[in-house]
Design a protein around this motif. Structure first.
Motif, PDB file in Angstrom:
ATOM      1  N   ARG A 123      -0.485   5.166  -1.060  1.00 52.14           N
ATOM      2  CA  ARG A 123      -1.690   5.317  -0.231  1.00 52.14           C
ATOM      3  C   ARG A 123      -1.299   5.345   1.243  1.00 52.14           C
ATOM      4  NH1 ARG A 123      -4.675   0.345  -2.264  1.00 52.14           N
ATOM      5  NH2 ARG A 123      -5.871   0.647  -0.376  1.00 52.14           N
ATOM      6  N   ASP A 135      -5.672   4.588   6.229  1.00 50.09           N
ATOM      7  CA  ASP A 135      -6.945   4.390   5.543  1.00 50.09           C
ATOM      8  C   ASP A 135      -7.439   2.944   5.550  1.00 50.09           C
ATOM      9  OD1 ASP A 135      -6.888   7.070   4.968  1.00 50.09           O
ATOM     10  OD2 ASP A 135      -6.105   6.798   2.939  1.00 50.09           O
ATOM     11  N   VAL A 136      -6.582   1.998   5.949  1.00 44.59           N
ATOM     12  CA  VAL A 136      -6.957   0.578   5.873  1.00 44.59           C
ATOM     13  C   VAL A 136      -6.590  -0.165   7.149  1.00 44.59           C
ATOM     14  CG1 VAL A 136      -6.842   0.409   3.351  1.00 44.59           C
ATOM     15  CG2 VAL A 136      -4.799   0.018   4.713  1.00 44.59           C
ATOM     16  N   THR A 137      -7.341  -1.238   7.399  1.00 37.77           N
ATOM     17  CA  THR A 137      -7.076  -2.109   8.543  1.00 37.77           C
ATOM     18  C   THR A 137      -7.005  -3.551   8.034  1.00 37.77           C
ATOM     19  OG1 THR A 137      -8.295  -0.643  10.021  1.00 37.77           O
ATOM     20  CG2 THR A 137      -7.952  -2.904  10.779  1.00 37.77           C
ATOM     21  N   GLU A 147     -13.134   1.418   8.031  1.00 41.96           N
ATOM     22  CA  GLU A 147     -13.856   0.878   9.191  1.00 41.96           C
ATOM     23  C   GLU A 147     -12.995   0.959  10.430  1.00 41.96           C
ATOM     24  OE1 GLU A 147     -15.632  -2.953   8.492  1.00 41.96           O
ATOM     25  OE2 GLU A 147     -16.122  -2.407   6.432  1.00 41.96           O
ATOM     26  N   LYS A 174     -12.004   3.525  12.007  1.00 38.80           N
ATOM     27  CA  LYS A 174     -11.063   4.662  12.053  1.00 38.80           C
ATOM     28  C   LYS A 174     -11.751   5.886  12.604  1.00 38.80           C
ATOM     29  CE  LYS A 174      -7.592   2.513  10.306  1.00 38.80           C
ATOM     30  NZ  LYS A 174      -6.409   2.261  10.958  1.00 38.80           N
ATOM     31  N   MET A 182      -7.928  -6.041   3.326  1.00 44.65           N
ATOM     32  CA  MET A 182      -7.536  -4.712   3.770  1.00 44.65           C
ATOM     33  C   MET A 182      -8.808  -3.872   3.697  1.00 44.65           C
ATOM     34  SD  MET A 182      -4.479  -4.998   4.748  1.00 44.65           S
ATOM     35  CE  MET A 182      -3.498  -3.529   4.794  1.00 44.65           C
ATOM     36  N   VAL A 183      -9.385  -3.633   4.865  1.00 46.43           N
ATOM     37  CA  VAL A 183     -10.692  -2.987   4.960  1.00 46.43           C
ATOM     38  C   VAL A 183     -10.495  -1.472   5.068  1.00 46.43           C
ATOM     39  CG1 VAL A 183     -12.817  -2.840   6.309  1.00 46.43           C
ATOM     40  CG2 VAL A 183     -11.638  -5.030   6.053  1.00 46.43           C
ATOM     41  N   GLU A 184     -11.146  -0.731   4.211  1.00 48.83           N
ATOM     42  CA  GLU A 184     -10.991   0.715   4.179  1.00 48.83           C
ATOM     43  C   GLU A 184     -12.032   1.411   5.053  1.00 48.83           C
ATOM     44  OE1 GLU A 184     -10.442   2.450   0.366  1.00 48.83           O
ATOM     45  OE2 GLU A 184      -9.329   0.701  -0.362  1.00 48.83           O
ATOM     46  N   ILE A 186       0.837  -1.204   0.000  1.00 49.68           N
ATOM     47  CA  ILE A 186       0.000   0.000   0.000  1.00 49.68           C
ATOM     48  C   ILE A 186       0.873   1.255   0.000  1.00 49.68           C
ATOM     49  CG2 ILE A 186      -1.569   1.346   1.467  1.00 49.68           C
ATOM     50  CD1 ILE A 186      -2.883  -1.396   2.151  1.00 49.68           C
ATOM     51  N   ARG A 223     -10.801  -7.730  -2.842  1.00 51.52           N
ATOM     52  CA  ARG A 223      -9.991  -7.126  -1.775  1.00 51.52           C
ATOM     53  C   ARG A 223      -9.416  -8.169  -0.824  1.00 51.52           C
ATOM     54  NH1 ARG A 223     -14.058  -4.321   2.614  1.00 51.52           N
ATOM     55  NH2 ARG A 223     -15.231  -6.178   3.072  1.00 51.52           N
TER      56      ARG A 223
END
Length: 146
Positions: A77, A81-83, A144, A146, A140-142, A72, A116
């Motif tokens: 990026r 932004d991702v988990t 959530e 955060k 890679m979850v965007e 990433i 994804r």
């Protein structure tokens, strides 16, 4: 350790990587020294401490998350932004016990990407020989959490 803390969201006492050895085009390698003072040994076979297999699995998942985070970053990026979220585990095989004092090497290799979901395989080595192998998938979850 700072690089690990910048790369993935995991923190002690649930961080099972000590060092990033390398990040390759197809995967990553990390190391971990198992320490007697870790809290799981108070209850996981007192008097004969054995690293729980599920925590060896977690070291693999964290190494996979490091690999994905580095990909990433290469794309420009933000890691914020991702988990990384575990979405599948299969074919976990435990081949030898890991005990306090052992140094393990965790090798993760990317197999394929579907949407994804990132399908990977991993092995944990102790003394150069497999202690466990596993296949898993991370997403890679965007956005959530955060």
């Amino acid at each position: 350790m700072d690089e690990i803390l910048r790369t993935i969201p995991h923190r002690p006492p649930f961080l099972f990587i000590d060092e990033i050895v390398e990040v390759r085009e197809d995967g990553a390698t990390c190391k971990r020294t198992i320490r007697m003072e870790e809290p799981q040994f108070e209850g996981h076979y007192p008097g004969n401490p054995i690293m729980p297999g599920v925590l060896l699995c977690e070291a693999c998942f964290q190494t996979g998350a490091i690999y994905l985070a580095k990909q990433i970053e290469k794309e420009g990026r933000s890691l914020n932004d991702v988990t990384p979220v575990l979405s599948r585990i299969s074919d976990a095989r435990f081949k030898q016990m890991v005990k306090p004092g052992d140094e393990i090497t965790i090798e993760v290799t990317m197999d394929e990407t579907v949407s994804r979901f990132f399908f990977m395989k991993a092995k944990v080595l102790k003394g150069g020989k497999p202690a466990m192998t596993i296949k898993f998938a991370l997403a890679m979850v965007e956005g959530e959490g955060k």
